[in-house]
Design a protein around this motif. Structure first.
Motif, PDB file in Angstrom:
ATOM      1  N   UNK A 172      94.885  18.865 -43.150  1.00 30.35           N
ATOM      2  CA  UNK A 172      94.540  19.987 -42.125  1.00 30.35           C
ATOM      3  C   UNK A 172      94.855  19.641 -40.814  1.00 30.35           C
ATOM      4  N   UNK A 173      95.413  18.821 -40.414  1.00 30.31           N
ATOM      5  CA  UNK A 173      96.088  18.597 -38.906  1.00 30.31           C
ATOM      6  C   UNK A 173      94.881  17.736 -38.132  1.00 30.31           C
ATOM      7  N   UNK A 174      95.375  17.362 -37.189  1.00 26.94           N
ATOM      8  CA  UNK A 174      94.254  16.492 -36.150  1.00 26.94           C
ATOM      9  C   UNK A 174      93.095  16.968 -35.745  1.00 26.94           C
ATOM     10  N   UNK A 175      93.112  18.318 -35.842  1.00 31.04           N
ATOM     11  CA  UNK A 175      92.035  19.218 -35.269  1.00 31.04           C
ATOM     12  C   UNK A 175      90.712  19.095 -35.943  1.00 31.04           C
ATOM     13  N   UNK A 176      90.986  18.733 -37.372  1.00 32.01           N
ATOM     14  CA  UNK A 176      89.851  18.577 -38.337  1.00 32.01           C
ATOM     15  C   UNK A 176      88.891  17.478 -37.979  1.00 32.01           C
ATOM     16  N   UNK A 177      89.220  16.700 -37.289  1.00 29.86           N
ATOM     17  CA  UNK A 177      88.400  15.146 -36.934  1.00 29.86           C
ATOM     18  C   UNK A 177      87.158  15.557 -36.239  1.00 29.86           C
ATOM     19  N   UNK A 178      87.149  16.727 -35.415  1.00 29.11           N
ATOM     20  CA  UNK A 178      85.495  17.028 -34.967  1.00 29.11           C
ATOM     21  C   UNK A 178      84.696  17.493 -35.900  1.00 29.11           C
ATOM     22  N   UNK A 179      85.279  17.890 -37.147  1.00 31.98           N
ATOM     23  CA  UNK A 179      84.318  18.390 -37.895  1.00 31.98           C
ATOM     24  C   UNK A 179      83.635  17.354 -38.738  1.00 31.98           C
ATOM     25  N   UNK A 180      84.621  15.944 -38.811  1.00 35.73           N
ATOM     26  CA  UNK A 180      84.068  14.952 -39.811  1.00 35.73           C
ATOM     27  C   UNK A 180      83.110  13.954 -39.482  1.00 35.73           C
ATOM     28  N   UNK A 181      82.635  13.164 -40.459  1.00 38.86           N
ATOM     29  CA  UNK A 181      81.869  11.921 -39.998  1.00 38.86           C
ATOM     30  C   UNK A 181      82.700  10.797 -40.106  1.00 38.86           C
ATOM     31  N   UNK A 182      83.638  10.871 -39.056  1.00 35.04           N
ATOM     32  CA  UNK A 182      84.667   9.808 -38.989  1.00 35.04           C
ATOM     33  C   UNK A 182      84.333   8.552 -38.107  1.00 35.04           C
ATOM     34  N   UNK A 183      84.973   7.177 -38.690  1.00 35.29           N
ATOM     35  CA  UNK A 183      84.140   6.122 -37.973  1.00 35.29           C
ATOM     36  C   UNK A 183      85.455   5.051 -38.223  1.00 35.29           C
ATOM     37  N   UNK A 184      85.290   3.979 -37.222  1.00 38.19           N
ATOM     38  CA  UNK A 184      86.155   2.670 -37.505  1.00 38.19           C
ATOM     39  C   UNK A 184      85.231   1.616 -38.419  1.00 38.19           C
ATOM     40  N   UNK A 185      85.649   1.187 -39.308  1.00 41.53           N
ATOM     41  CA  UNK A 185      85.130   0.068 -39.962  1.00 41.53           C
ATOM     42  C   UNK A 185      85.192  -1.364 -39.256  1.00 41.53           C
ATOM     43  N   UNK A 186      84.677  -2.540 -39.950  1.00 37.30           N
ATOM     44  CA  UNK A 186      84.584  -3.806 -39.206  1.00 37.30           C
ATOM     45  C   UNK A 186      85.965  -4.198 -39.054  1.00 37.30           C
TER      46      UNK A 186
END
Length: 445
Positions: free
Chosen positions: A59-73
């Motif tokens: 879906x392209x990089x713009x989708x990130x703002x709609x996601x529950x994105x995170x960095x793991x440990x």
């Protein structure tokens, strides 16, 4: 854990489901699963979190703002899944490359999107869907649409509208008129399809003017959008396409699909051929369809899908295009609730049935005396609870009635001596003295 002066609440956009609500949701899930199996679709499951790249690639990089994105440990970029199609494609590429094709897969689970929550739109929501992989064309598409209609018909949904279009026809029209599929920030063809999907005819006219395209073509496209009917409107659609100068190849396939659907599925309350339905997603390439329920207003789309290309992202171009749909589990239940209220009928999902539970009441006897009977009744398939309150019989019967028990088995000192028990049916009021034997007791439950 104690919290002084502070109540921890569930996160915004999520819900809790009480036993009564879950009974209904489980019945609906079971109905969908039964229908999927009857059409040959088999259940799969993917992780709740995936690599972020899976969704930005689609879906392209713009989708990130709609996601529950995170960095793991380990500093890996992950996200809670926002939908289930891409994870299933990833699973096929990793686990099922060598599986015999075509594949008919179904799935169900939670998805997560960070967006404004309101009725019919949640941050945690549930989706049921299917994918038909490794077969394409009108018969494969008819199989997928037929399952969608069968599901909605079986759950009791009424007054919905099924709209079927074809992205290939739209692209042929727009490129034939001179619009480009290249450009920044959005290619003109993509802009036109977005405007058509919204029914923004003024915006489309402006786009055509800026690209030196005759405004009469806006009216021709509007006529395609205004076709009022299904298979019977195909000839009218072909006449409009002739006026624009588009071949009949794709519309002929759509005609075959509609003819097949009449034989494969129940008749929808309303079926409309709408060649301006674009679904708003770039990966759709052929037939597209969606189901709308007027009672839900702006959140009225309860199901949508079509033919798409995604497996090329995983080096499996030979399996494109595929076909599938996603069903908004929560929205269909909301639609059933709204329709029940409007039509003045009981809101029931077929198969929804509260289990007739039985309470075993040991009265003035050792509790151990009834445990073996309880196990035997449960082993026989009965829903049985041991009374843990230790109250008088009258109060216990009143409590059991208020809590939905169908029967109460009362065992007192004299019953133990005589090898009997009393079974009281709380629905009918009938009372029977029965041998204290699980097989005999089961006959009255």
């Amino acid at each position: 854990m104690f919290f002084v002066g502070y109540m921890v609440q569930r996160p915004r956009g999520t819900r809790d489901f009480t036993p009564d609500v879950m009974n209904r949701r489980l019945a609906f899930e079971n109905l969908l699963e039964t229908k999927s199996l009857s059409h040959g679709f088999k259940r799969v499951q993917t992780p709740i979190f995936e690599s972020l790249d899976l969704f930005t690639a689609k879906s392209g990089p713009g989708v990130v703002k709609q996601l529950y994105a995170f960095q793991d440990k380990s500093d890996r970029a992950l996200t809670l899944r926002p939908e289930l199609t891409a994870p299933v494609m990833r699973m096929i590429s990793e686990e099922m490359r060598a599986s015999p094709k075509p594949l008919r897969l179904s799935y169900f689970g939670q998805c997560f999107r960070y967006e404004e929550s309101k009725k019919g739109r949640y941050r945690e929501f549930f989706q049921y869907g299917v994918e038909l992989i490794g077969a394409s064309g009108p018969y494969a598409e008819a199989e997928v649409v037929a399952l969608a209609v069968d599901m909605l018909d079986s759950c009791g949904l009424v007054d919905y509208e099924l709209r079927i279009g074809h992205v290939g026809i739209l692209k042929d029209i727009l490129t034939g008129l001179g619009l480009s599929e290249e450009g920044e920030p959005e290619p003109p063809v993509a802009s036109a399809m977005r405007l058509l999907d919204k029914g923004d005819w003024d915006g489309l006219g402006e786009l055509f003017s800026s690209n030196s395209i005759d405004q009469s073509n806006v009216e021709n496209l509007r006529k395609l959008s205004d076709l009022d009917g299904g298979l019977e409107t195909i000839d009218d659609a072909k006449s409009i396409l002739d006026a624009i100068g588009v071949s009949h190849d794709s519309i002929d396939e759509l005609q075959t699909l509609l003819q097949s659907l009449e034989l494969l599925a129940p008749t929808p309350p309303s079926l409309k051929l709408n060649l301006c339905v674009a679904r708003g997603l770039d990966y759709y390439t052929g037939m597209v369809f969606e189901v709308n329920v007027a009672e839900l207003g702006g959140e009225g789309q309860v199901l949508g899908g079509g033919s798409y290309k995604l497996l090329h992202l995983f080096g499996m171009e030979d399996l494109d295009p595929s076909c599938g749909f996603g069903l908004g589990f929560d929205r269909v239940l909301l639609a059933l609730e709204s329709q029940a209220e409007r039509l003045g009928r009981e809101e029931v999902v077929p198969g929804e049935k509260a289990t007739d539970s039985t309470l075993v009441l040991p009265f003035n006897i050792p509790v151990e005396s009834v445990l073996k009977i309880i196990k035997e009744l449960r082993d026989a398939g009965n829903a049985v609870e041991l009374d843990l309150r230790g109250k008088k019989i009258g109060k216990t019967l009143d409590w059991a009635s208020k809590n939905g028990f169908a029967n109460v088995i009362i065992v007192g000192p004299n019953d133990l001596e005589s090898g009997q028990c009393t079974i009281k049916n709380l629905k009918s009021g009938e009372q029977n003295s029965v041998e204290l034997d699980s097989q005999e007791i089961s006959r009255f439950l």
